[in-house]
Design a protein around this motif. Structure first.
Motif, mmCIF file in Angstrom:
data_model
loop_
_atom_site.group_PDB
_atom_site.id
_atom_site.type_symbol
_atom_site.label_atom_id
_atom_site.label_comp_id
_atom_site.label_asym_id
_atom_site.label_seq_id
_atom_site.Cartn_x
_atom_site.Cartn_y
_atom_site.Cartn_z
ATOM 1 N N LYS A 115 0.714 -1.470 0.017
ATOM 2 C CA LYS A 115 -0.074 0.008 0.217
ATOM 3 C C LYS A 115 0.880 1.299 0.036
ATOM 4 N N PRO A 116 0.594 2.211 -0.750
ATOM 5 C CA PRO A 116 -0.507 2.638 -1.554
ATOM 6 C C PRO A 116 0.157 2.008 -3.267
ATOM 7 N N ARG A 117 0.739 1.116 -3.441
ATOM 8 C CA ARG A 117 1.390 0.811 -4.822
ATOM 9 C C ARG A 117 0.775 -0.509 -5.256
ATOM 10 N N GLU A 118 -0.300 -1.287 -4.722
ATOM 11 C CA GLU A 118 -0.836 -2.281 -5.271
ATOM 12 C C GLU A 118 -0.959 -2.242 -6.584
ATOM 13 N N LEU A 119 -1.467 -1.052 -7.321
ATOM 14 C CA LEU A 119 -2.138 -1.120 -8.554
ATOM 15 C C LEU A 119 -0.878 -1.349 -9.537
ATOM 16 N N THR A 120 0.239 -0.506 -9.210
ATOM 17 C CA THR A 120 1.827 -0.646 -9.765
ATOM 18 C C THR A 120 1.924 -2.054 -9.885
ATOM 19 N N TRP A 121 1.889 -2.913 -8.765
ATOM 20 C CA TRP A 121 2.461 -4.217 -8.882
ATOM 21 C C TRP A 121 1.434 -4.942 -9.925
ATOM 22 N N ILE A 122 0.166 -4.686 -9.710
ATOM 23 C CA ILE A 122 -0.654 -5.608 -10.511
ATOM 24 C C ILE A 122 -0.504 -5.264 -12.044
ATOM 25 N N VAL A 123 -0.219 -3.996 -12.260
ATOM 26 C CA VAL A 123 0.008 -3.692 -14.025
ATOM 27 C C VAL A 123 1.484 -4.337 -14.039
ATOM 28 N N GLY A 124 2.359 -4.168 -13.254
ATOM 29 C CA GLY A 124 3.598 -5.115 -13.452
ATOM 30 C C GLY A 124 3.328 -6.367 -13.748
ATOM 31 N N VAL A 125 2.669 -7.494 -13.092
ATOM 32 C CA VAL A 125 2.076 -8.724 -13.210
ATOM 33 C C VAL A 125 1.541 -8.949 -14.621
ATOM 34 N N MET A 126 0.852 -7.968 -15.120
ATOM 35 C CA MET A 126 0.123 -8.014 -16.289
ATOM 36 C C MET A 126 1.430 -7.657 -17.638
ATOM 37 N N LEU A 127 2.095 -6.723 -17.185
ATOM 38 C CA LEU A 127 3.442 -6.601 -18.190
ATOM 39 C C LEU A 127 4.294 -7.854 -18.180
ATOM 40 N N LEU A 128 4.431 -8.712 -17.198
ATOM 41 C CA LEU A 128 5.132 -10.054 -17.206
ATOM 42 C C LEU A 128 4.394 -11.002 -18.231
ATOM 43 N N ALA A 129 2.963 -11.018 -18.112
ATOM 44 C CA ALA A 129 2.242 -12.161 -18.679
ATOM 45 C C ALA A 129 2.487 -11.392 -20.223
ATOM 46 N N VAL A 130 2.458 -10.232 -20.452
ATOM 47 C CA VAL A 130 2.883 -9.702 -21.923
ATOM 48 C C VAL A 130 3.795 -10.339 -22.385
ATOM 49 N N ILE A 131 4.947 -10.118 -21.545
ATOM 50 C CA ILE A 131 6.185 -10.285 -22.259
ATOM 51 C C ILE A 131 6.318 -11.960 -22.460
ATOM 52 N N LEU A 132 5.984 -12.609 -21.515
ATOM 53 C CA LEU A 132 5.743 -14.057 -21.840
ATOM 54 C C LEU A 132 5.026 -14.540 -23.042
ATOM 55 N N GLY A 133 3.921 -13.467 -23.275
ATOM 56 C CA GLY A 133 3.202 -13.788 -24.362
ATOM 57 C C GLY A 133 3.893 -13.581 -25.692
ATOM 58 N N PHE A 134 4.787 -12.464 -25.769
ATOM 59 C CA PHE A 134 5.546 -12.144 -26.930
ATOM 60 C C PHE A 134 6.526 -13.357 -27.306
ATOM 61 N N GLY A 135 7.082 -14.264 -25.940
ATOM 62 C CA GLY A 135 7.969 -15.071 -26.134
ATOM 63 C C GLY A 135 7.422 -16.156 -26.880
ATOM 64 N N PHE A 136 6.163 -16.563 -26.159
ATOM 65 C CA PHE A 136 5.440 -17.730 -26.815
ATOM 66 C C PHE A 136 4.831 -17.409 -28.229
ATOM 67 N N THR A 137 4.411 -16.254 -28.432
ATOM 68 C CA THR A 137 3.901 -16.325 -29.998
ATOM 69 C C THR A 137 5.210 -16.066 -31.080
ATOM 70 N N GLY A 138 6.239 -15.427 -30.594
ATOM 71 C CA GLY A 138 7.369 -15.203 -31.284
ATOM 72 C C GLY A 138 8.079 -16.518 -31.661
ATOM 73 N N TYR A 139 7.870 -17.413 -30.790
ATOM 74 C CA TYR A 139 8.557 -18.702 -30.973
ATOM 75 C C TYR A 139 8.445 -19.297 -32.247
ATOM 76 N N LEU A 140 6.969 -19.266 -32.589
ATOM 77 C CA LEU A 140 6.538 -20.024 -33.811
ATOM 78 C C LEU A 140 6.806 -19.214 -35.054
ATOM 79 N N LEU A 141 7.249 -18.075 -35.057
ATOM 80 C CA LEU A 141 7.448 -17.239 -36.260
ATOM 81 C C LEU A 141 8.536 -17.590 -37.394
ATOM 82 N N PRO A 142 9.689 -18.249 -36.726
ATOM 83 C CA PRO A 142 10.895 -18.576 -37.754
ATOM 84 C C PRO A 142 10.202 -19.768 -38.664
#
Ligand code: HEM
Length: 390
Positions: A115-142
């Protein structure tokens, strides 16, 4: 310059915006802020390089099953400096995951998510998920064998879920098997949807950080320190002190990225062949723990673990660690839990890496089976059969 400023100010009345920006630049960071607090800045740099190299790759890459592999070959061997851009993009993806995890660890141990930075953390968790999503989708492209079969294996796991599983898989890959439609979908997600999400979430993350400032080490039930109190407690101005520190880290990380790309360029295997399954297909290192877990527990349990972990991370500042203490030594139970979970994930990753390989330790060769269990390989000279186990 002054005339230009006046021209804009007359029309847009920018004086209050300017004052807010200057105040913000000089706002002090707390006294305990050190080099560990520069990983967020390094992430901004790496993600910017990633966007730039990604756009350059898009100029030559062709997202169809017939052309994708050949277009990557052409980027590697014909397009001027194409190999360097692709290698930087490839290495960048690994460095981003490493830095995002280190940054998350730093925020966890300093209690910066409280507190009071819970939202910053939750947005950070979403960013981590997005980063892993990049890795997952990028893996197939070659569209080489590893990319194709890696994606086949990875998308088969969710299909085991009751009711929603097969529908989810079909939606993800655009049919019953990984094919042209899958490549099209992954490409759109990789180059449009995820960058859009990333930029919006990053904007929100940084806005929250600048608005609230970096957390102090005070208990959360004490009022947040004012800029004057921060200065008294040894805080330095954000500009130029902390900005210089951030810039130095960015400079080093950029050097690491370019060196890796130059010394170890990305490679490309053989073209994807849906009729020929190669041996030893494994996902990227950051998906290895999830991949290995599926070998020990029923699929329904294994597939649900990663989303459950994300949920736990979201709930961390809201339910799990709500004590007013920030110092890691004063919240031993949560810190112990974090370390145990991290160690288990790390161990699963190592077992996943070793599984179905052979390594020699102190002169003895071991073969690690599917579950990562080592078996001594008996030498032919010792009278046993090569590949035999004791
Ligand atoms: C795209 C990835 C990310 C970028 C660009 C980014 C950027 C930053 C920057 C520049 C800071 C301030 C300086 C510092 O602490 O390093 C920061 C702080 C913070 N970040 Fe991130 N971050 C990212 C990912 C994450 C993740 C994955 C989490 C957690 C799951 C997270 C949670 C936080 C929190 C709670 C703070 C405030 C900490 C405090 O005030 O002590 N961030 N981030």
């Amino acid at each position: 310059m002054q005339r230009l400023w006046e021209w804009f100010d007359e029309r847009l009345h920018l004086a209050p915006v300017r004052r807010a920006l200057l105040d913000n630049l000089h706002k002090p960071v707390p006294g305990h802020v050190n080099w560990l607090f520069t990983m967020g800045a390094a992430l901004i740099l790496l993600l910017s390089v990633q966007l730039l190299t990604g756009v350059l790759l898009m100029v030559y890459y062709k997202p169809t099953g017939r052309e994708a592999f050949a277009s990557i070959e052409s980027i590697m061997y014909e397009v001027p400096l194409g190999w360097l851009i692709r290698s930087a993009h490839n290495w960048g993806s690994h460095l981003i995951v490493i830095l995002a995890l280190l940054h998350m660890f730093r925020v966890f141990f300093y209690g910066g998510f409280k507190k009071p930075r819970e939202l910053t953390w939750i947005v950070g968790v979403m960013l981590l998920a997005v980063i892993l999503g990049f890795g997952f989708t990028g893996y197939l492209l070659p569209w080489d064998q590893v990319a194709y079969w890696g994606t086949v294996v990875a998308t088969e796991a969710p299909a085991s879920l009751p009711v929603l599983g097969p529908i989810t898989r079909e939606f993800m890959i655009g049919g019953n098997e990984v094919a042209d439609a899958t490549l099209g979908r992954f490409y759109v997600v990789h180059v449009f949807l995820l960058p859009l999400l990333l930029l919006s979430l990053m904007g929100l993350h940084l806005l929250l950080i600048r608005y609230q400032g970096i957390s102090s080490m005070r208990r959360t039930d004490e009022p947040e320190p004012t800029p004057a109190q921060l200065r008294v407690d040894g805080g330095e101005p954000f500009f130029p002190n902390h900005v210089l520190r951030d810039s130095a880290t960015m400079y080093v990380i950029f050097g690491v990225l370019v060196s890796l790309a130059l010394l170890y360029p990305a490679h490309i295997g053989s073209p994807a062949d849906p009729l020929n399954t190669p041996a030893g297909i494994k996902p990227e290192w950051y998906f290895l723990p999830a991949y290995q877990l599926l070998k020990y527990v029923p699929e329904v349990v294994g597939v649900n673990m990663p989303p459950l972990l994300v949920l736990v991370l979201v709930l961390l500042p809201l339910v799990i660690d709500t004590s007013p203490e920030r110092h890691p030594g004063r919240r031993p139970r949560v810190v112990a839990g974090w370390l145990i979970v991290s160690a288990v994930i790390g161990l699963l990753g190592v077992l996943g890496h070793l599984s179905e390989t052979s390594s020699t330790f102190f002169g003895t060769t071991y073969h690690f089976d599917v579950q990562g269990v080592p078996h001594r390989v008996v030498d032919v000279a010792e009278g046993g059969e090569e590949g035999g186990e004791d």
